[in-house]
Design a protein around this motif. Structure first.
Motif, PDB file in Angstrom:
ATOM      1  N   ALA A 349       5.013 -13.687  26.592  1.00 34.61           N
ATOM      2  CA  ALA A 349       6.010 -13.812  27.838  1.00 34.61           C
ATOM      3  C   ALA A 349       5.488 -14.217  29.044  1.00 34.61           C
ATOM      4  O   ALA A 349       6.085 -14.985  29.769  1.00 34.61           O
ATOM      5  N   LYS A 350       4.097 -14.185  29.371  1.00 35.06           N
ATOM      6  CA  LYS A 350       3.658 -14.652  30.345  1.00 35.06           C
ATOM      7  C   LYS A 350       3.325 -15.919  30.269  1.00 35.06           C
ATOM      8  O   LYS A 350       2.942 -16.743  31.501  1.00 35.06           O
ATOM      9  N   LYS A 351       3.061 -16.467  29.195  1.00 36.27           N
ATOM     10  CA  LYS A 351       2.769 -18.015  29.094  1.00 36.27           C
ATOM     11  C   LYS A 351       3.996 -18.821  28.839  1.00 36.27           C
ATOM     12  O   LYS A 351       3.794 -19.881  29.535  1.00 36.27           O
ATOM     13  N   VAL A 352       5.116 -18.468  28.281  1.00 36.34           N
ATOM     14  CA  VAL A 352       6.145 -19.550  27.999  1.00 36.34           C
ATOM     15  C   VAL A 352       7.502 -19.062  28.346  1.00 36.34           C
ATOM     16  O   VAL A 352       8.621 -19.647  27.880  1.00 36.34           O
ATOM     17  N   LYS A 353       7.583 -17.850  29.091  1.00 35.68           N
ATOM     18  CA  LYS A 353       8.979 -17.277  29.305  1.00 35.68           C
ATOM     19  C   LYS A 353       9.765 -18.341  30.059  1.00 35.68           C
ATOM     20  O   LYS A 353       9.375 -18.564  31.232  1.00 35.68           O
ATOM     21  N   GLY A 354      11.024 -18.598  29.438  1.00 32.15           N
ATOM     22  CA  GLY A 354      11.825 -19.572  30.443  1.00 32.15           C
ATOM     23  C   GLY A 354      11.387 -21.013  30.518  1.00 32.15           C
ATOM     24  O   GLY A 354      11.994 -21.843  31.156  1.00 32.15           O
ATOM     25  N   ILE A 355      10.428 -21.526  29.599  1.00 33.45           N
ATOM     26  CA  ILE A 355       9.984 -22.902  29.960  1.00 33.45           C
ATOM     27  C   ILE A 355      11.179 -23.810  28.974  1.00 33.45           C
ATOM     28  O   ILE A 355      11.371 -23.374  27.799  1.00 33.45           O
ATOM     29  N   LYS A 356      11.582 -24.992  29.721  1.00 36.79           N
ATOM     30  CA  LYS A 356      12.065 -25.917  28.942  1.00 36.79           C
ATOM     31  C   LYS A 356      11.423 -27.108  28.938  1.00 36.79           C
ATOM     32  O   LYS A 356      11.387 -27.868  29.823  1.00 36.79           O
ATOM     33  N   SER A 357      10.695 -27.390  27.920  1.00 38.82           N
ATOM     34  CA  SER A 357       9.693 -28.515  27.805  1.00 38.82           C
ATOM     35  C   SER A 357      10.493 -29.877  27.186  1.00 38.82           C
ATOM     36  O   SER A 357      11.149 -29.809  26.131  1.00 38.82           O
ATOM     37  N   ASP A 358       9.963 -30.847  27.724  1.00 36.20           N
ATOM     38  CA  ASP A 358      10.343 -32.232  27.333  1.00 36.20           C
ATOM     39  C   ASP A 358       9.120 -32.824  26.661  1.00 36.20           C
ATOM     40  O   ASP A 358       9.168 -34.249  26.492  1.00 36.20           O
ATOM     41  N   LYS A 359       8.116 -32.279  26.472  1.00 35.74           N
ATOM     42  CA  LYS A 359       6.824 -32.771  25.750  1.00 35.74           C
ATOM     43  C   LYS A 359       7.451 -32.801  24.312  1.00 35.74           C
ATOM     44  O   LYS A 359       8.245 -31.948  23.933  1.00 35.74           O
ATOM     45  N   ILE A 360       6.771 -33.798  23.614  1.00 36.26           N
ATOM     46  CA  ILE A 360       7.269 -34.155  22.321  1.00 36.26           C
ATOM     47  C   ILE A 360       6.498 -33.101  21.506  1.00 36.26           C
ATOM     48  O   ILE A 360       5.416 -33.116  21.505  1.00 36.26           O
ATOM     49  N   ALA A 361       7.616 -32.411  20.603  1.00 28.04           N
ATOM     50  CA  ALA A 361       6.887 -31.580  19.639  1.00 28.04           C
ATOM     51  C   ALA A 361       7.481 -31.851  18.172  1.00 28.04           C
ATOM     52  O   ALA A 361       8.471 -32.557  18.039  1.00 28.04           O
ATOM     53  N   LEU A 362       6.482 -31.701  17.039  1.00 27.22           N
ATOM     54  CA  LEU A 362       6.801 -31.940  15.874  1.00 27.22           C
ATOM     55  C   LEU A 362       6.741 -30.959  14.905  1.00 27.22           C
ATOM     56  O   LEU A 362       6.146 -29.939  14.944  1.00 27.22           O
TER      57      LEU A 362
END
Length: 475
Positions: A349-362
């Motif tokens: 929760a402290k690291k990624v909560k609510g993040i909308k990432s546009d980095k390429i994930a595979l």
């Protein structure tokens, strides 16, 4: 079912002697100073990996779809990280699933059809077995999708997967009742969690058949009875590239009725009426999966393990619903290769909560990410990266990736390889030397092939060079 151990009966005086000694031993053990190496290790998170079949990137409410109802997946994304540019490196289930488990491109793991499985050595380097060796209880539920003759069920603490390439949607349970595959998966998940919730840590891998079509002539989309009227009055817009001119623009080797993508288009998507009803059924199956996600979250709370459980969700490949006059996946178009991906859970929760990432994930990033979350060393053989680390502010992420699909070949499925970057896409049909170049930053529907436009000669040369570099690196 685990068997109860069989005990031998000792003579009574031996039993009495043991009973007298046990309290003394217990007191001695409890009074010993605890050495550092004897201290219990910090709790490792439970991990649940959920995989849908043929789930395109935009078939989620949180991805901007105004029709589909996926409240539980949307909430999962909003409480964690949503990867808005997640892709598969090969868009077909057998290859993509091998890439997910191994963290490798097809060019390295070499599973490029439905009759090849992992060698014993390769299997030992997949994320479930590496976790098992690190003390995790591991389970698998649903469609394996890789060669079914040699299922690794004996290596798992819990296994519920039929020995068939494509499971049926309507299954018959022990009571003779017909149960939908998604509901059957839901029951197995509940059984696993009840059995292993307090034998932490565990990693459960779940593979839905939904929303994959039921193969046949014609193919069908059997949905659960309770969802049959869902979306009944929904307005399903026609895709931009459903216009016949886009199919007609393909070269002769591709534009043939023998092309599987076109062949399957005919019974499901060839008229506006068919396309709308097929899309609704596709959405209905996804809403069925969303219901299971909600059930999982509720059970984690009931078992009081939600604080220590991470859920990862993605699709094994995308799916064309009439775009470019096609049905299915395989080729390099965005509908085919782009998928939903979510990582969520209170431990993060402290690291990624609510993040909308546009980095390429595979898809090849799933295995190293799971291992990293579990504190297990990532093998050098894995080509993906830890997505949580990639999200760090000082981590730029990848600029592009190599795409390959070499199953079958022309005329049924022309082989294609290429490069996908943040702004451009280059695809080469390797049997024919035919090239495609799309400026995806300005042409998100991929309507204009720029490969023969003089103004893009420099970009084309750049992408050709990058293609050769990435193709070699993928081996």
């Amino acid at each position: 079912m685990m068997q109860k151990p069989v005990f031998s009966f000792f003579k009574s005086y031996w039993a009495i002697g043991i009973l007298l000694i046990l309290p003394i031993l217990s007191a001695w053990v409890s009074s010993r100073p605890v050495k550092e190496k004897d201290k219990p290790k910090a709790d490792k998170p439970n991990i649940i990996f959920l995989l849908t079949d043929d789930h395109r990137w935009d078939a989620l409410g949180v991805m901007g779809n105004k029709v589909i109802q996926t409240p539980n997946l949307d909430a999962l994304a909003n409480s964690g990280v949503l990867f808005r540019k997640a892709y598969v490196t090969t868009s077909i289930c057998c290859v993509s699933r091998a890439s997910i488990m191994s963290g490798q491109y097809e060019s390295r793991h070499k599973i490029n059809d439905f009759s090849t499985d992992f060698s014993a050595d390769a299997l030992s380097k997949t994320y479930p077995i590496l976790l098992k060796n690190a003390g995790y209880r591991i389970g698998f539920i649903g469609k394996l999708g890789i060669d079914v003759k040699n299922q690794p069920d004996s290596l798992f603490d819990y296994w519920s997967s039929p020995k068939e390439g494509q499971p049926q949607y309507e299954l018959v349970n022990k009571s003779g009742k017909i149960v939908h595959h998604t509901d059957s998966v839901n029951t197995d998940i509940r059984t696993f969690l009840n059995q292993f919730a307090h034998k932490e840590p565990f990693c459960l891998s779940v593979s839905f058949k939904a929303p994959h079509e039921l193969d046949g002539n014609p193919p069908k989309y059997p949905v659960q009875e309770r969802f049959k009227d869902l979306y009944k009055n929904a307005n399903i817009p026609d895709p931009v590239t459903a216009d016949p001119k886009y199919w007609e623009s393909f070269p002769d080797f591709f534009r043939t009725e023998k092309n599987i993508g076109r062949e399957r288009w005919v019974p499901l998507l060839s008229t506006p009426e068919l396309r709308r009803e097929t899309t609704k059924d596709y959405y209905r199956l996804i809403t069925g999966v969303d219901e299971v996600v909600g059930n999982i979250q509720a059970q984690l709370r009931e078992l009081n393990i939600d604080d220590n459980t991470i859920i990862i969700f993605m699709g094994d490949n995308g799916f064309s619903l009439g775009e470019h006059g096609l049905e299915g996946k395989w080729f390099g178009f965005e509908e085919s290769i782009r998928v939903p991906m979510i990582i969520s859970g209170k431990p993060l929760a402290k690291k990624v909560k609510g993040i909308k990432s546009d980095k390429i994930a595979l898809n090849i990033d799933i295995a190293p990410t799971i291992l990293s979350l579990a504190g297990v060393k990532i093998p050098e053989s894995m080509q993906g990266q830890d997505l949580i680390k990639m999200l760090a502010k000082n981590k730029r992420g990848r600029n592009d990736f190599f795409y390959e699909h070499t199953f079958m070949g022309s005329p049924r499925l022309p082989k294609v390889e290429g490069v996908v970057s943040q702004d451009f896409k280059y695809m080469k049909y390797i049997e024919h030397g035919y090239e495609e170049l799309y400026d995806t930053s300005r042409d998100r529907h991929e309507t204009a092939n720029l490969a023969k436009e003089a103004a893009f000669d420099k970009k084309l040369a750049e992408m050709r060079k990058r293609y050769l570099e990435l193709r070699e690196a993928a081996k």
